[in-house]
Design a protein around this motif. Structure first.
Motif, PDB file in Angstrom:
ATOM      1  N   THR A  55     -21.808 -22.782 -26.568  1.00  0.00           N
ATOM      2  CA  THR A  55     -22.769 -22.028 -26.661  1.00  0.00           C
ATOM      3  C   THR A  55     -23.209 -20.960 -25.707  1.00  0.00           C
ATOM      4  N   LEU A  56     -22.773 -21.170 -24.342  1.00  0.00           N
ATOM      5  CA  LEU A  56     -22.766 -20.212 -23.309  1.00  0.00           C
ATOM      6  C   LEU A  56     -21.530 -19.095 -23.579  1.00  0.00           C
ATOM      7  N   TRP A  57     -20.430 -19.788 -23.977  1.00  0.00           N
ATOM      8  CA  TRP A  57     -19.311 -18.815 -24.302  1.00  0.00           C
ATOM      9  C   TRP A  57     -19.601 -17.884 -25.453  1.00  0.00           C
ATOM     10  N   LEU A  58     -20.274 -18.424 -26.517  1.00  0.00           N
ATOM     11  CA  LEU A  58     -20.641 -17.660 -27.575  1.00  0.00           C
ATOM     12  C   LEU A  58     -21.503 -16.709 -27.373  1.00  0.00           C
ATOM     13  N   MET A  59     -22.576 -16.810 -26.648  1.00  0.00           N
ATOM     14  CA  MET A  59     -23.655 -16.086 -26.232  1.00  0.00           C
ATOM     15  C   MET A  59     -23.161 -14.902 -25.381  1.00  0.00           C
ATOM     16  N   ALA A  60     -22.261 -15.266 -24.549  1.00  0.00           N
ATOM     17  CA  ALA A  60     -21.729 -14.463 -23.416  1.00  0.00           C
ATOM     18  C   ALA A  60     -20.775 -13.408 -24.064  1.00  0.00           C
ATOM     19  N   THR A  61     -20.283 -13.866 -25.307  1.00  0.00           N
ATOM     20  CA  THR A  61     -19.221 -12.681 -26.008  1.00  0.00           C
ATOM     21  C   THR A  61     -20.156 -11.964 -27.161  1.00  0.00           C
ATOM     22  N   THR A  62     -21.155 -12.693 -27.588  1.00  0.00           N
ATOM     23  CA  THR A  62     -22.003 -12.006 -28.840  1.00  0.00           C
ATOM     24  C   THR A  62     -22.856 -11.021 -28.112  1.00  0.00           C
ATOM     25  N   ALA A  63     -23.309 -11.204 -26.930  1.00  0.00           N
ATOM     26  CA  ALA A  63     -24.110 -10.245 -26.138  1.00  0.00           C
ATOM     27  C   ALA A  63     -23.666  -8.657 -26.141  1.00  0.00           C
ATOM     28  N   PRO A  64     -22.419  -8.702 -25.430  1.00  0.00           N
ATOM     29  CA  PRO A  64     -22.081  -7.240 -25.357  1.00  0.00           C
ATOM     30  C   PRO A  64     -21.536  -6.700 -26.955  1.00  0.00           C
ATOM     31  N   ILE A  65     -21.104  -7.307 -27.517  1.00  0.00           N
ATOM     32  CA  ILE A  65     -20.792  -6.822 -28.718  1.00  0.00           C
ATOM     33  C   ILE A  65     -21.973  -6.222 -29.650  1.00  0.00           C
ATOM     34  N   ALA A  66     -22.936  -7.177 -29.728  1.00  0.00           N
ATOM     35  CA  ALA A  66     -24.017  -6.959 -30.344  1.00  0.00           C
ATOM     36  C   ALA A  66     -24.812  -5.482 -29.655  1.00  0.00           C
ATOM     37  N   ILE A  67     -25.034  -5.686 -28.407  1.00  0.00           N
ATOM     38  CA  ILE A  67     -25.594  -4.591 -27.591  1.00  0.00           C
ATOM     39  C   ILE A  67     -24.973  -3.244 -27.899  1.00  0.00           C
ATOM     40  N   ILE A  68     -23.695  -3.343 -27.869  1.00  0.00           N
ATOM     41  CA  ILE A  68     -22.972  -1.568 -27.993  1.00  0.00           C
ATOM     42  C   ILE A  68     -23.379  -1.508 -29.506  1.00  0.00           C
ATOM     43  N   LEU A  69     -23.134  -2.334 -30.470  1.00  0.00           N
ATOM     44  CA  LEU A  69     -23.316  -1.736 -31.803  1.00  0.00           C
ATOM     45  C   LEU A  69     -24.687  -1.417 -31.966  1.00  0.00           C
ATOM     46  N   SER A  70     -25.712  -2.240 -31.593  1.00  0.00           N
ATOM     47  CA  SER A  70     -27.026  -1.875 -32.192  1.00  0.00           C
ATOM     48  C   SER A  70     -27.856  -0.888 -31.281  1.00  0.00           C
ATOM     49  N   VAL A  71     -27.514  -0.825 -29.919  1.00  0.00           N
ATOM     50  CA  VAL A  71     -28.195   0.294 -29.207  1.00  0.00           C
ATOM     51  C   VAL A  71     -27.485   1.437 -29.711  1.00  0.00           C
ATOM     52  N   GLY A  72     -26.185   1.628 -29.858  1.00  0.00           N
ATOM     53  CA  GLY A  72     -25.514   2.634 -30.338  1.00  0.00           C
ATOM     54  C   GLY A  72     -26.271   3.294 -31.611  1.00  0.00           C
ATOM     55  N   THR A  73     -26.550   2.441 -32.728  1.00  0.00           N
ATOM     56  CA  THR A  73     -26.780   2.485 -33.954  1.00  0.00           C
ATOM     57  C   THR A  73     -28.291   3.205 -33.724  1.00  0.00           C
ATOM     58  N   ALA A  74     -29.094   2.612 -32.923  1.00  0.00           N
ATOM     59  CA  ALA A  74     -30.362   2.840 -32.828  1.00  0.00           C
ATOM     60  C   ALA A  74     -30.694   4.467 -32.209  1.00  0.00           C
ATOM     61  N   LEU A  75     -29.737   4.539 -31.225  1.00  0.00           N
ATOM     62  CA  LEU A  75     -29.534   6.083 -30.582  1.00  0.00           C
ATOM     63  C   LEU A  75     -29.271   7.078 -31.403  1.00  0.00           C
ATOM     64  N   TYR A  76     -28.344   6.699 -32.219  1.00  0.00           N
ATOM     65  CA  TYR A  76     -27.750   7.595 -33.432  1.00  0.00           C
ATOM     66  C   TYR A  76     -29.029   7.954 -34.279  1.00  0.00           C
ATOM     67  N   LEU A  77     -29.567   6.851 -34.589  1.00  0.00           N
ATOM     68  CA  LEU A  77     -30.677   6.986 -35.898  1.00  0.00           C
ATOM     69  C   LEU A  77     -31.717   7.938 -35.320  1.00  0.00           C
ATOM     70  N   GLU A  78     -32.129   7.497 -33.971  1.00  0.00           N
ATOM     71  CA  GLU A  78     -33.315   8.177 -33.419  1.00  0.00           C
ATOM     72  C   GLU A  78     -33.076   9.707 -32.878  1.00  0.00           C
TER      73      GLU A  78
END
Lengths: 292, 308
Positions: A78-101
């Protein structure tokens, strides 16, 4: 003739007031249902699982014998999964939010992207599992690795973080933005030095809350085909792994009643992690959120 | 001292190629990142559609839509999606019948009766309830709610529709309560004061003014909750059993669309077999159902936003 019939109104009034009063308590009872269920669930799980929370439980791998079974593999997975999910999700979603806003022009395409994101939020997690199975596990050949699961999870939580980040970015007042531009900063400098720092607490809260959703999510992992009994821990993102909710799911189905107790113990660990993450999120929200 | 003037300094900075390059590249990079969300939707659609088409080259779509029996693992399999849809419907109806009155009651209490202090205590508790993993709810349904129901009503099977239905209901209560509360709170106070001023009790104000005014927001919350109940997976795979049937009996074991997907995925359906492709046909049906619900919910909330 009087305009209103006082007797008539007086007769009805006591009934109306009584109904008002009694319905108030019924509404209160409805509110308490959630509280009661939450308390029952916690107490029931603690009674079942508390005594099984030993050191062995954390250092042993899963086993078909309940007295030897532990959550080492699942917890580290679970720790591995979270540590890998976090950076991918952060780059994708903060990038998307910045673009949209900040950048998106007001047109049909932008509207379409926004509608698309809100529809994506309503897609059941098990369907994301099917996407992950086809796209990442089979076509990309990642197998049931940490990376395949992390990519699936990232896409699943993307809409939630995007919406949270958009709200955080939107709450930065335009006066600050204009001040930065007026001082000669470029748009990107304004974003990285003014807007992101100001909206960071909101964004981080959104990220932690959606990661805590991803941590307990089981359906996509089952569909991807994550193994439940695994006697080693992953050493890289291409290794296969197990996760806490998967472990819980496989133990729930065991007929041996002792497994019910270790399931409860594993649930306590999972709930504790969730509690910790939520507390951090609330702390950040309260401590760092600035009101402009 | 150098005789720099400000004009030169600005021009100097502006002329720096790297800064200008970054300024030009950033929107493009962000647009590429943003397109991932669109690609995800396309990915879901293409995956589901292409594998469903594969499924229909092996199994007739007419059987899929008209048969009432689903027995994917038997030697002579039947592929009637209706049996799985009935399973999903039974769970959803029980969940919604349980959650809507309670969720609305809680929303009314929080928005119309509760003091600020009470609201500040109860809302986080609802958030916690919404954040509990569904696999935990599944465990709770199987080991606590089912024995409780069987204690009262012994003819209920170990796997049934009632227990997971109620627990899915508990899961969607926070959603109904908090979204409906938002809708009711955004009804302008002047309307409430008007009703109270004309002599209504608080209860009459709620039912004759606030609820009618907030109705599209409330409907949106209910439809979203229905969509969540349809897509709910772990509670039903743990506590509802795995015998698809189209009966209306809620005391016996059943299987939902999501439950079937989990059963196939956690067993070993050989890649390329009928059962493997049926996974996607069921997934497609599930996707269509939830998409429909979400579109309806969006329509309701757009209507609500137009009103205020």
């Amino acid at each position: 003739m009087e305009l209103i019939n006082k007797n008539e109104i007086g007769k009805k009034l006591s009934g109306r007031l009584l109904l008002n009063k009694s319905m108030k308590y019924i509404f209160l009872l409805c509110t308490l249902v959630g509280l009661v269920v939450l308390a029952t669930l916690l107490i029931d799980t603690i009674i079942d699982g508390w005594s099984y929370l030993t050191t062995d439980f954390f250092t042993n791998f899963s086993s078909s014998r309940p007295e030897n079974a532990g959550i080492k593999g699942a917890l580290i997975g679970t720790l591995w999964l979270m540590a890998t999910t976090a950076p991918i999700a952060i780059i994708l979603s903060v990038g998307t939010a910045l673009y949209l806003e900040e950048y998106a022009p007001k047109n049909k395409i932008t509207d379409f992207i926004k509608i698309n994101i809100s529809n994506l939020a309503g897609v059941p997690s098990v369907v994301f599992g099917l996407l992950g199975l086809t796209l990442f596990v089979r076509m990309a050949g990642l197998g049931n690795s940490v990376l395949a699961a992390a990519l699936t999870m990232s896409l699943m939580i993307l809409p939630v973080i995007v919406v949270a980040s958009q709200e955080a970015i939107r709450s930065v007042p335009s006066s600050i933005r204009e001040a930065s531009i007026g001082m000669g900063a470029t748009k990107w400098q304004t974003i990285t030095r003014v807007i992101l720092p100001a909206s960071l607490p909101g964004i981080i809260t959104g990220i932690i809350l959606s990661l805590s959703r991803a941590i307990g999510e089981t359906a996509p992992l089952v569909v991807i085909g994550i193994p439940t009994i695994l006697l080693f821990t992953p050493t890289g993102v291409f290794d296969t792994f197990s996760a806490l909710p998967m472990q819980i799911f496989s133990w729930v189905k065991m007929p041996n009643p002792e497994f019910q107790s270790i399931t409860a113990a594993a649930i306590l660990v999972l709930l504790f992690i969730l509690f910790l993450m939520n507390s951090v999120a609330i702390y950040i929200r309260n401590k760092y959120s600035k009101r402009f | 001292m150098n005789d720099y003037n400000i004009r030169e300094m600005i021009d100097n900075k502006k002329g720096r190629r790297s800064t200008m390059f970054i300024e030009k590249m950033v929107p493009i990079i962000l647009l590429v990142i943003t397109s991932v969300s669109v690609l995800t939707t396309i990915g879901i659609l293409v995956t589901l559609l292409s594998e469903t088409v594969m499924f229909f080259t092996r199994v007739s779509p007419i059987e899929f839509l008209t048969s009432t029996e689903w027995s994917a693992f038997s030697s002579d399999p039947e592929w009637g999606i209706f049996a799985l849809i009935m399973g999903t419907l039974k769970i959803t109806v029980i969940a919604v019948a349980f959650a809507v009155p309670i969720g609305l009651g809680a929303a009314i209490y929080l928005s119309e009766y509760a003091s600020d202090r009470v609201r500040r205590i109860i809302k986080p508790i609802l958030e916690i309830l919404a954040g509990i993993p569904t696999v935990v709810y599944g465990f709770f349904a199987l080991t606590f709610v089912t024995p409780l129901i069987r204690g009262i009503w012994p003819e209920v099977n170990l796997f049934n529709a009632i227990s997971p239905g109620l627990v899915v209901g508990v899961m969607i209560i926070p959603m109904i309560a908090s979204l409906s509360e938002d809708a009711m709170s955004s009804v302008p106070n002047s309307m409430r004061e008007g009703a109270l001023g004309l002599g209504s009790t608080r209860l009459e104000t709620v039912f004759k003014v606030v609820l009618p005014a907030a109705v599209s927001g409330i409907m949106a919350s209910i439809v979203l909750a229905v969509s969540r109940a349809i897509g709910e997976t772990m509670i039903v795979s743990i506590a509802a059993g795995s015998t698809p049937n189209a009966s209306l009996n809620i005391m016996e074991s059943l299987q939902t669309m999501t439950g079937f997907i989990v059963q196939v995925a956690s067993g070993d359906a050989t890649y390329g077999s009928d059962v493997y492709f049926s996974l996607y046909a069921v997934g497609m049906t599930l996707f269509v159902f939830t998409l429909l619900m979400n579109v309806i919910a969006q329509w309701f909330s757009r209507k609500f936003r137009e009103e205020y």
